[in-house]
Design an enzyme around this catalytic site. Sequence first.
Site, PDB file in Angstrom:
ATOM      1  CD  GLU A   1      11.367 -30.450 -37.683  1.00  0.00           C
ATOM      2  OE1 GLU A   1      12.214 -29.545 -37.475  1.00  0.00           O
ATOM      3  OE2 GLU A   1      11.679 -31.648 -37.763  1.00  0.00           O
TER       4      GLU A   1
ATOM      5  CG  PHE B   1       9.111 -38.585 -33.947  1.00  0.00           C
ATOM      6  CD1 PHE B   1       8.741 -39.697 -33.192  1.00  0.00           C
ATOM      7  CD2 PHE B   1      10.135 -38.717 -34.866  1.00  0.00           C
ATOM      8  CE1 PHE B   1       9.390 -40.917 -33.364  1.00  0.00           C
ATOM      9  CE2 PHE B   1      10.788 -39.932 -35.041  1.00  0.00           C
ATOM     10  CZ  PHE B   1      10.416 -41.042 -34.285  1.00  0.00           C
TER      11      PHE B   1
ATOM     12  CG  HIS C   1      11.668 -38.876 -30.507  1.00  0.00           C
ATOM     13  ND1 HIS C   1      12.649 -38.281 -29.753  1.00  0.00           N
ATOM     14  CD2 HIS C   1      12.042 -38.725 -31.798  1.00  0.00           C
ATOM     15  CE1 HIS C   1      13.581 -37.806 -30.570  1.00  0.00           C
ATOM     16  NE2 HIS C   1      13.244 -38.055 -31.801  1.00  0.00           N
TER      17      HIS C   1
END
Lengths: 334, 330
Positions: free
Chosen positions: A60, A83, A129
């Site tokens: 990420e 997510f 999540h």
Amino acid sequence: MREITYAQAVREALAEEMRRDERVFLMGEDIGVYGGAFGVTLGLIDEFGPERVMDTPLSEAAIIGAAAGAAVLGMRPVAEVQFSDFLTIGSDQLVNQAAKMRYMFGGKVRVPMVVRTPAGSGTGAAAQHSQSLETWFMHIPGLKVVAPATPYDAKGLLKSAIRDDNPVVVFEHKLLYKTKGPVPEEDYTVPIGKAAIRREGTDITVIATSVMVLRSLAAADRLAEEGISVEVIDLRSLRPLDTETIVKSVCKTGRAVVVHEANKFAGFGGEIVGTIVESEAFDYLDAPVVRLGGKDVPIPYNPQLERAAVPQEEDIVAACRNLMRQSPRWRARA
Amino acid sequence: MAESMATAARKVDLPPGRLLHMYRQMLRIRKFEEEVDRLYQAGKIWGTFHLYIGQEASAVGAIEALEPGDYITSTHRGHGHSIAKGASIPLMMAELRGKETGYCRGRGGSMHIADVESGNLGANGIVGGGIPIATGAALACKKLGNGRVVMCFFGDGALAQGAFHEAVNFAAVFKLPVVYVCENNQYAMSMPVDRGLGSTDIVIRAAAYGLPGVSVDGNDVLAVYEAAKEAVDRARRGEGPTLIETRTYRWRGHSKSDANRYRTREEIEAWKQRCPIRRFGEYLEGLGLLTAADRERMEREVEAEIQDAIAFAESQPDPDVSQLADGVYA
């Protein structure tokens, strides 16, 4: 007008913007052949190829940072963070780099990038999540934050985000991906920073975002049967915030309920309440402003627990009823 | 000493004018940093900064391997990279003074000097924070097909950051035109490399990403240049990234708060004996390209240049507080 799902609306926005502007490209985990964890990008790789629909490593920080670096050199990347919880992993790149580059460098660069990310609870995905972290990013000057509730806005706001010259974070709610609504086939955009009044009313203003807009509208239907007239504002954009629409509505109704899924404690509801009480709407208030937000717990797994952790339609109904009971003028009317 | 011999024995294909330019660039960095330190002591510069003194060969050797259109990303210790990439010294000095006409209109200061026009995509206050940015810039260069290369500087401390791993792997996967230059100045603030890293063999990390890794004497400007040139050429050919380690040393503390409690005077003195500027000067003298008189003249010229920059910065206006919010959004 034809009806399509929220996920299809997002996909159309991506495809149309990629056709319109060759600088636009997508990056993210499993967004290619797999189609993304929620199928949003399904099929895009067939039209645009792996160069423009880039399956990245599970990184990420690299995804968001590479988007920022590419944006500074004139590309218009759209990064998908699988997510929204994973924004935490890339948040240095979003908060310390992308958001601040323009200001730190004396206003001399543009960072036209988008981070799209599925947020929220209701899918049994538990604590890592299911979060709603939009408040974190609302707090950062240099970012824009939107959270569309309808397919129409999902497409129109994403198009505006892609065409914006600043980093924009788009929170898409997982429970909304399969909802359907009217979406024009011709090109249109929804301006960032403008709220929508989804239902007009005279007794209470309910201010909501994302999936809470749908729950508020359902609650408003039920309350109408009891003679309570609810105005529902869909904020759509959280930063910049359309304070004018909020204040105007509360001046009219004299009562306000703020509903969001993010934790109530230090959530953006506090900012909305602050906006109301610092404005002329304060003089029109007939009752304290009410906030409904997520309980002060991580999102749990068990479906009953999960449901109890965030505001539901019945919570909004109950809050509005209570608010009316507290109000002297309403009591006099009853 | 032996290291000077290594330089002297090197076959370099650079013309004399280019070698003298590199020498001058190193001198400009040294003098700039000495004056910055002096201005701080005199209360003219506030905040913090991180001096590059002792590491000049690393920035100059590496950046000389780039073409003018290429890009760099820099670090909190970024003055040397800016100067080597062609930044205007008066505008840098104005920024350190917090002036409206500085590189960042006084909004950035030492740790955020950027000049996209000269290819400097910015210093960075977050250790390792520029590595993903450089990687994205390289992705843009590849997509734009502009033939440009990005050189990404970071220190030994950044090797312990997750961003390093994520970004280098990302660049390796997409064969991006980027050169990662790890300036190993032996300390991450006070943490010596042998206590902060599981392996002090820095370039062994390259193998984990399927990349070439090259470790060079970072106080030998030509050794740095040669390694960088090979990596830049490789990147430009579309063959992907390289990891370079330049072994060097910062003479001064990490920043203004550093009392040098974690290292000895002897160690600092030993590294000063390996001064990259003196070594290169002696090498150039050995080639007959530089005389003692030339050297003194060049030093005087650089000194005058820095003093002019200081005077320029002194004369510049402060930002207007009413424009506090300028530049947050485009």
